[in-house]
Design an enzyme around this catalytic site. Sequence first.
Site, PDB file in Angstrom:
ATOM      1  N   GLU A  31      32.262  36.356  25.628  1.00 39.76           N
ATOM      2  CA  GLU A  31      32.057  35.446  26.770  1.00 39.76           C
ATOM      3  C   GLU A  31      30.799  35.850  27.556  1.00 39.76           C
ATOM      4  O   GLU A  31      30.593  37.033  27.827  1.00 39.76           O
ATOM      5  CB  GLU A  31      33.281  35.515  27.691  1.00 39.76           C
ATOM      6  CG  GLU A  31      33.214  34.535  28.849  1.00 39.76           C
ATOM      7  CD  GLU A  31      34.403  34.678  29.796  1.00 39.76           C
ATOM      8  OE1 GLU A  31      35.062  35.736  29.783  1.00 39.76           O
ATOM      9  OE2 GLU A  31      34.672  33.720  30.546  1.00 39.76           O
TER      10      GLU A  31
ATOM     11  N   LYS B 276      35.035  26.014  29.522  1.00 41.19           N
ATOM     12  CA  LYS B 276      36.253  26.771  29.876  1.00 41.19           C
ATOM     13  C   LYS B 276      37.207  25.924  30.730  1.00 41.19           C
ATOM     14  O   LYS B 276      36.831  25.435  31.801  1.00 41.19           O
ATOM     15  CB  LYS B 276      35.816  28.019  30.643  1.00 41.19           C
ATOM     16  CG  LYS B 276      36.912  28.994  31.015  1.00 41.19           C
ATOM     17  CD  LYS B 276      36.264  30.289  31.527  1.00 41.19           C
ATOM     18  CE  LYS B 276      37.268  31.342  31.920  1.00 41.19           C
ATOM     19  NZ  LYS B 276      36.594  32.638  32.186  1.00 41.19           N
TER      20      LYS B 276
ATOM     21  N   CYS C  33      38.412  32.940  27.429  1.00 41.79           N
ATOM     22  CA  CYS C  33      38.959  33.987  28.309  1.00 41.79           C
ATOM     23  C   CYS C  33      40.327  33.663  28.937  1.00 41.79           C
ATOM     24  O   CYS C  33      41.329  33.663  28.254  1.00 41.79           O
ATOM     25  CB  CYS C  33      37.922  34.344  29.370  1.00 41.79           C
ATOM     26  SG  CYS C  33      38.289  35.916  30.186  1.00 41.79           S
TER      27      CYS C  33
END
Lengths: 414, 414
Positions: free
Chosen positions: A143, A218, A255
């Site tokens: 990330e 995300k 994440c």
Amino acid sequence: MENKEDGIIAENGKTEIPKDGSICGFDSLHRLLQSSLPPQLFQEVSRLLLGMNCGKALETLAIPEPAKSLSSKHDFDLQAFSFHAEKESLREPRIVRVGLIQNSIALPTTAPFLDQKKGIFEKLTPIIEAAGTSGVNILCLQEAWTMPFAFCTREKKWCEFAELVDGESTQFLQEFARKYNMVIISPILERDVKHGETLWNTAVIIGNRGYIIGKHRKNHIPRVGDFNESTYYMEGNTGHPVFETAYGKIAVNICYGRHHPLNWLAFGLNGAEIVFNPSATVGELSEPMWPIEARNAAIANSYFVCSINRVGTEFFPNPFTSGDGKPQHSDFGHFYGSSHISAPDSSCTPSLARHKDGLLISDMDLNLCRQLKDKWGFRMTARYEIYADLLARYVKPDFEPQVISDPLLSKKTF
Amino acid sequence: MENKEDGIIAENGKTEIPKDGSICGFDSLHRLLQSSLPPQLFQEVSRLLLGMNCGKALETLAIPEPAKSLSSKHDFDLQAFSFHAEKESLREPRIVRVGLIQNSIALPTTAPFLDQKKGIFEKLTPIIEAAGTSGVNILCLQEAWTMPFAFCTREKKWCEFAELVDGESTQFLQEFARKYNMVIISPILERDVKHGETLWNTAVIIGNRGYIIGKHRKNHIPRVGDFNESTYYMEGNTGHPVFETAYGKIAVNICYGRHHPLNWLAFGLNGAEIVFNPSATVGELSEPMWPIEARNAAIANSYFVCSINRVGTEFFPNPFTSGDGKPQHSDFGHFYGSSHISAPDSSCTPSLARHKDGLLISDMDLNLCRQLKDKWGFRMTARYEIYADLLARYVKPDFEPQVISDPLLSKKTF
């Protein structure tokens, strides 16, 4: 948060306890158990902890010499495995070689930003080369790989690291994609100039011929610990795309999205066979959860999960507080690496080192996904209708939970 | 499926490797590691494998003498732990003592059915007494506890074991509920005479004063391995009820429902603080998945999960096949026990034995649930709207997955 990075792995590869008695600097759980348990016990512990791939112990892959030599020269962990699937009568095996890269940053966070970024490019080059020369088909970086994970600071100067989807880092990787005929997933801080300089946490998917197939932003942004990402960017607006590449159908759960079973589910419903989870997470906050969530997602959705975490401790120029009453400090904690791959049959690879850059390579036969769907039937027994109905009711402000109270209760228990 | 039950745990509690070299009969992973690793390594391995409860090692609870003595006399495993939560300023701790019972059947499956049932009642009595005298507030038995797990046979004679919700086994347990002021969850094969003798796999919730608070019927029915439960009963029609008892808000996710993250989610959305998962599952089919799914559910939903699996191998009078081409056989495999409790902070207890009846007791402060919700904010960052929309679209026959194909692909990869 403690962070002892040195003196734990001896020359002979055995785990040693440092003089201060701490062992939180150990290299990997797998290697720690392997060096400490008698072989028969280790085998049984592995059966329970790593699962058995279709009833067989996970195979290690022979690593090509050029990659081995790059790994020695540039001192990164290099491990390679192979997941097995049953041979089918009507389909050929669909074996894909995946590579995951974890790394620490290259220069101190006080260095000029351009130098920091170039330093990371230089540091990653031999690791990407090792993946390419090993025949990796799909490679994923960690990330926000082009920068330190500076969101803990809440300082806006770090926004300078944001790039266009087709910006410098994408161009850097497109060369490797073309050179090695390799799909590359590049998670960056994105600057969206078409929408008034909006920032996003984005994965760019570069096809094996170097063409940008698409991007995913995300979906879930943490509000926990020092992450402070919600200071910088908002929840993604790209849905749950599955990218159909030359090597299979892939998706990216960035994440914190790994904590949301519905996020994993959505990529599954859209047909993903491999879901990459590029992450940046630290020490005691999440380490015991790290293998649990990934493996559960792989099991529940009958796909492979590739988990990547960055490595090392990043110190920032200006101290900040953690909202926990403790004194101000200038680091976010130890990013514990431990990248690994989980299979739909509940098996998984050992993890890369907790303290070292690394490349994890694994072969996987994507036929295993459908084999597990046929075996367990989770999609068929899932009764999505009742959950569609429940969620539709739940999101309304006047939702009433289904509660049956003991009629003999004198007062509410909550 | 292999099943070696003897000669593995020596008198001194150490794990021994039997003469044939097999260790698949070992007692519990926790005890195996504890007896094999140096204490410091064991501590670190525990941190990763069992998590740390709010940063502290899990405490063991002193077990009251009467329970200890019952455990020695009747030879069942007895372990007790305590989960910690932070002290709050505005709420008192809400400490609940939970008990889980795992057991093998009492008589061969060839014995008269009435004797088999009575045998189990007699066998369980001292274990329930041990829970009661230990001050357990909420006790849960294993799935279909009144009978062998005969669904593998596909024979309909076993339906005779089905009972009314207020039938014999409920009455048996109501006595203990009143005597010990204890909520008891009783998972049985239910006969629903009001709906034409329909059978269900049902958990009866008996309040601490002996009153039946309600029931929940298993939501997801397996079509895997030898379970063959879909031969006997259908998917439940009771939704996802949360039962508000004198000791907190509880729910029951029966057996195979643990593979469905949405099922866990639904109990969470309805406000459960403890979800019990009474199960019957065997050897290599599910053992590596067993701790993963429970712990993931506890983490993702910020509640406690209490996992129970039955124990031992049950042999049936008439052999059956497994649909895997292997010779017919008369057992379903080894039910591996390993009951345990997972907390919302990702910690969990060690498991009960893999080969022995047992009672697991644990204190838990239910305040921990909200503390973890406040810390991680999973509910608040979950974006349920987009998943409500996705599921509503998915359940339609003409659903189109969100797929972005590489435009340079010459043909579909699937």
